[in-house]
Design an enzyme around this catalytic site. Structure first.
Site, PDB file in Angstrom:
ATOM      1  N   GLN A   1     -11.281  27.429  78.164  1.00  0.00           N
ATOM      2  CA  GLN A   1     -10.857  26.128  77.664  1.00  0.00           C
ATOM      3  C   GLN A   1     -10.170  25.398  78.801  1.00  0.00           C
ATOM      4  O   GLN A   1      -9.446  26.026  79.582  1.00  0.00           O
ATOM      5  CB  GLN A   1      -9.890  26.313  76.506  1.00  0.00           C
ATOM      6  CG  GLN A   1      -9.623  25.047  75.737  1.00  0.00           C
ATOM      7  CD  GLN A   1      -9.927  25.213  74.260  1.00  0.00           C
ATOM      8  OE1 GLN A   1      -9.293  25.994  73.591  1.00  0.00           O
ATOM      9  NE2 GLN A   1     -10.916  24.489  73.759  1.00  0.00           N
TER      10      GLN A   1
ATOM     11  N   THR B   1      -5.219  31.101  75.821  1.00  0.00           N
ATOM     12  CA  THR B   1      -5.752  32.417  75.487  1.00  0.00           C
ATOM     13  C   THR B   1      -6.999  32.213  74.630  1.00  0.00           C
ATOM     14  O   THR B   1      -7.148  32.816  73.574  1.00  0.00           O
ATOM     15  CB  THR B   1      -4.665  33.277  74.815  1.00  0.00           C
ATOM     16  OG1 THR B   1      -3.493  33.233  75.646  1.00  0.00           O
ATOM     17  CG2 THR B   1      -5.094  34.733  74.677  1.00  0.00           C
ATOM     18  N   HIS B   2      -7.847  31.298  75.062  1.00  0.00           N
ATOM     19  CA  HIS B   2      -9.105  31.043  74.384  1.00  0.00           C
ATOM     20  C   HIS B   2     -10.250  31.510  75.283  1.00  0.00           C
ATOM     21  O   HIS B   2     -11.107  30.731  75.663  1.00  0.00           O
ATOM     22  CB  HIS B   2      -9.241  29.558  74.012  1.00  0.00           C
ATOM     23  CG  HIS B   2      -8.132  29.094  73.105  1.00  0.00           C
ATOM     24  ND1 HIS B   2      -7.868  27.778  72.870  1.00  0.00           N
ATOM     25  CD2 HIS B   2      -7.224  29.791  72.368  1.00  0.00           C
ATOM     26  CE1 HIS B   2      -6.839  27.676  72.020  1.00  0.00           C
ATOM     27  NE2 HIS B   2      -6.428  28.884  71.711  1.00  0.00           N
ATOM     28  N   ASN B   3     -10.204  32.790  75.627  1.00  0.00           N
ATOM     29  CA  ASN B   3     -11.278  33.399  76.425  1.00  0.00           C
ATOM     30  C   ASN B   3     -12.408  33.726  75.453  1.00  0.00           C
ATOM     31  O   ASN B   3     -12.200  34.503  74.516  1.00  0.00           O
ATOM     32  CB  ASN B   3     -10.813  34.700  77.072  1.00  0.00           C
ATOM     33  CG  ASN B   3      -9.453  34.573  77.757  1.00  0.00           C
ATOM     34  OD1 ASN B   3      -8.421  34.701  77.112  1.00  0.00           O
ATOM     35  ND2 ASN B   3      -9.456  34.338  79.032  1.00  0.00           N
TER      36      ASN B   3
END
Lengths: 588, 240
Positions: A346, A514-516
């Site tokens: 992101q 933390t949008h892996n």
């Protein structure tokens, strides 16, 4: 010879959102289910007041996050750079322990748009050939809005989603997001209360013709009893949310929404400090026989199971597939193979604004507090003329007001008397305009196994290859210009900005998101996806991977709502079809 | 956005009415409270757990310049920031307990983050010793015996990476890295809960207007652009 445990019908790797949902669904189907969690147990008592109200412990020292010591990732920006281990956390903060990241998330619970799920089809129709980067490899999810809609609706009830409905069965509703896909039911609960910054943002955005609406929130605005009989209390705006466990039973998490109901079931069990190192395959490689894990005493244990659910964090699911030889690893040169392909992320950016005469009281806030508008999502504006695909949610959010993280003007002294003055003058007088942008998938943004570094059990670390590409840099510039127009309306006393513009590279040292996602993409074509549209491995039919790793690229909203919906979608197919007739749910 | 005069009237009114509301009841029997019920020590009475007396003299003299007591608001020494740093170094954090510290260690772009084999404890031990050697070479004195202005110059040189640690045979640590650790920990000690040893009497929170661990604002969240009238509370139940 590893110690062996009695066989179970289904083993779930990871007890966060996906694992908890799968636990409910598969036990309801009568299966004997075991979840293995590599972190510690964690219950609501661990979050009792005042424990979470400790910025150093949780906000800074990352007490609820994974320890790199156990699960570092190595990172490089392109295929020619030497990847180095991320020795301490920075750009992203995966969770650890029961509840996973679902225990420390911010709680923004928002759906993607129908177009986001079919982005490749949209691109083919809306963009002339040659406009988009030729190394882009975006795809459709292989599942449609109508198929997922009931699962969004149910998961949102599980979470007590709070917000303002924008599109109810095709009818646009005042105050909500007119660009959202049609909802079959309104939001379960009304929106959170606005704060000073959201009021200002809302007014300026409307003046410019946009359509702001309250951030869809899983911090509940009212008391709520969910479909599992779990009760949430109304958010008290404590200011310790993102990175913290909830001290008020107000933030939807596996703990507050699912686990106490699940633990009542006699056909469910879970073990903590059980670190799964690989999925074991039968000799023909077509089915899994169970998983091997290292227990809290360091002993290797084989857990036989008929079904294996990989419900760990996206990055770890991909690593487990690679270490277990499930599916063909992706090769960026020949562009063959699928596991590790289409890793995405992101992109963020924002303008920090300071107002000497306004008190924002940033400590009085819920994690999801804020407003956003969705006027710049794919299909709602013409991005082709600007040479990029994708979109951004534009928002002013206020996740916390903890003082170590105080934002100061870039021009402020970093230390000395000037620092102290700047801290005193700017704390509580700051608000931010932000854009949270989509990230497409590309040939060289990928995951594989690192050739050098290993974890404490001797397994190779995951290697991430990722950098910002021209498409996202163009998107960032476009969105920056729009945010500047909002800033012009609001007229702060001071402002500065940060965006990923031309020439910028991914830095692992400061937090991004933390949008892996991606790395085990879902789809309908086994040559470009690692799991089929039911999240089932194409190659090993009793392995399912309901996780953010299934996203073929990332959209502009937060991922949790879609991960929840996909997990219910996957569970439904297992319950309705797979259990009766175990085998591939789609033919190759 | 209301005017300042209007604001002040509302604030006075609210201050009056809020004092009627019972203060938050802090959970009793919470183990976290045990240590902090003790009075924060005077800095001069504190015996460091980790730092040697020479190192301690450096930490005191550096913190004193990073957040000085002069001007409005407390300084790092007024708020026991060195005590915080010492306790952190004695805690698992000081030993890099959560970090990936396996070799090989390979230097790379700073964008790829921390890549050397030192725990925070070792960073301080090396950084302080190297800085003292540099001070001896350039000022013929130890850091802590320099005038305030000169200490500021040394700290600036560290911050800019102008103190050449490599020339003093240090393989990994650079002076700007050392400085950034020291500054980060100083700010953490200044602004974190007093339970961790710094922010004595919550003085830094009072200065900025952060209410600490109150963590309940349902009655306040809709009071827009009004200064919050109550002082902070700490994890141990201290009130300011």
């Amino acid at each position: 010879m590893a110690k062996q445990q009695p066989r179970v019908d289904a083993v779930i790797v990871g007890l966060g959102w996906s694992g908890s949902i799968m636990g409910m669904e598969l036990t309801e189907a009568g299966l004997n289910v075991l979840a293995l969690e590599r972190g510690a147990d964690r219950t609501n008592e661990d979050f009792a007041y005042p424990k979470p109200a400790d910025e150093l412990q949780y906000g800074i020292r990352h007490t609820m996050m994974q320890k790199p010591k156990q699960s570092a990732v190595t990172i490089r920006r392109d295929l020619d750079e030497r990847a180095l281990p991320q020795r301490k956390l920075g750009a992203f903060l995966p969770g650890d322990g029961v509840g996973g990241a679902g225990a420390h998330w911010t709680g923004v619970l928002i759906r993607p748009t129908p177009t986001d799920l079919q982005l490749k089809s949209f691109a083919d129709q809306a963009f002339e050939p040659g406009v988009l980067q030729d190394d882009m490899q975006i795809q459709d999810f292989g599942v449609t809005w109508d198929e997922l809609e009931p699962h969004f609706t149910f998961f949102e009830k599980v979470c007590g989603q709070s917000g303002t409905t924008g599109n109810l069965n095709g009818e646009i509703q005042e105050g909500g997001d007119p660009f959202e896909g049609p909802r079959s039911e309104p939001y379960p609960l009304p929106a959170l209360q606005d704060t000073q910054n959201t009021e200002m943002f809302d007014k300026a955005a409307r003046q410019l013709g946009y359509h702001p609406f309250p951030n869809p929130s899983a911090n509940v605005s009212r008391a709520w009893t969910n479909p599992y009989g779990m009760q949430l209390g109304p958010c008290n705006y404590c200011g310790f949310c993102s990175r913290y466990g909830c001290l008020n039973y107000s933030k939807a998490s596996p703990q507050t929404c699912i686990l106490n109901a699940l633990k009542q079931r006699s056909n469910f069990a879970y073990r903590t400090h059980a670190n799964v190192t690989r999925v074991e395959l039968a000799d023909d490689g077509k089915t899994a026989t169970g998983v091997t894990y290292i227990d809290g005493d360091g002993e290797e244990v084989f857990q036989p199971a008929d079904i294996v659910i990989l419900a760990s964090y996206s990055l770890n699911n991909v690593r487990l597939m690679l270490n277990s030889k499930i599916g063909k690893p992706y090769d960026p040169v020949s562009r063959t193979g699928v596991v590790g392909r289409n890793y995405a992320y992101q992109v963020g950016g924002g303008i920090n604004m300071y107002f000497d005469d306004i008190d924002f009281n940033p400590f009085a806030t819920a994690g999801a507090t804020g407003r956003m508008f969705n006027d710049f999502s794919p299909g709602t504006f013409d991005s082709a003329q600007h040479g990029f695909i994708g979109g951004a949610k534009m928002h002013s959010s206020q996740a916390s007001g903890t003082p170590i993280k105080t934002s100061l003007p870039k021009s402020a002294p970093k230390w000395g008397k000037g620092y102290k003055d700047a801290l005193r003058e700017n704390y509580g007088h700051h608000m931010k305009l932000s854009m949270t942008g989509s990230v497409m998938s590309y040939r060289s943004n990928m995951l594989d196994l690192d050739p050098t570094w290993k974890d404490p059990y001797g397994m190779p670390l995951l290697r991430m290859t990722f950098d910002w590409k021209e498409n996202e840099q163009k998107l960032s510039r476009f969105m920056r210009d729009r945010l500047r127009e909002i800033a012009d309306v609001l007229k702060p006393d001071r402002m500065d900005e940060g965006f990923q513009l031309e020439g910028s590279h991914f830095k692992v040292t400061s937090y991004v998101s933390t949008h892996n996602v991606g790395g085990a993409a879902m789809g309908t074509d086994p040559s470009t996806s690692a799991v089929n549209r039911y999240l089932q491995s194409w190659d090993v039919h009793n392995v399912f991977v309901p996780s953010g790793s299934a996203f073929p690229q990332n959209f502009q909203a937060n991922p949790t709502d879609l991960i929840g919906a996909l997990t219910y979608w996957c569970a439904k197919k297992i319950r309705e079809d797979y259990l009766k007739n175990p085998g591939p749910l789609m033919s190759v | 956005m209301s005017s300042r005069i209007h604001n002040r009237q509302r604030r006075d009114f609210l201050r009056g009415s809020l004092t009627m509301i019972p203060a938050i009841t802090l959970g009793s029997g919470v183990s976290l409270t045990a240590r902090a019920a003790e009075q924060a020590p005077a800095l001069s009475d504190y015996s460091p757990l980790f730092f040697t007396s020479d190192e301690w003299a450096f930490v005191l003299a550096a913190c004193d310049r990073l957040i000085p007591g002069e001007g409005e608001g407390p300084g790092a020494l007024d708020t026991n920031v060195p005590v915080f740093i010492d306790r952190q170094m004695d805690a698992p954090y000081g030993h890099a307990e959560r970090w990936y510290m396996e070799g090989p260690f390979v230097a790379g772009s700073s964008d790829l983050g921390f890549q050397y084999p030192y725990t925070p404890r070792e960073v301080y031990q090396r950084g302080i010793a190297l800085t003292q050697r540099w001070c001896q070479q350039h000022h013929d004195a130890r850091f802590e015996s320099l005038e305030a202005d000169t200490r500021d110059q040394v700290l600036s040189a560290l911050e800019q990476g102008e103190v050449d640690f490599a020339a003093l045979d240090e393989e990994w640590l650079t002076s700007d890295d050392f400085f950034s650790w020291l500054l980060q920990h100083t700010k953490e000690g200044y602004l974190s809960d007093p339970i961790h040893g710094g922010n004595k009497n919550m003085a830094a929170w009072k200065m900025v207007g952060f209410p600490g661990a109150r963590a309940s604002f349902r009655d306040w969240v809709d009071q827009h652009d009004v200064e919050y009238p109550l002082g902070p509370v700490s994890l141990s139940g201290e009130r300011g």
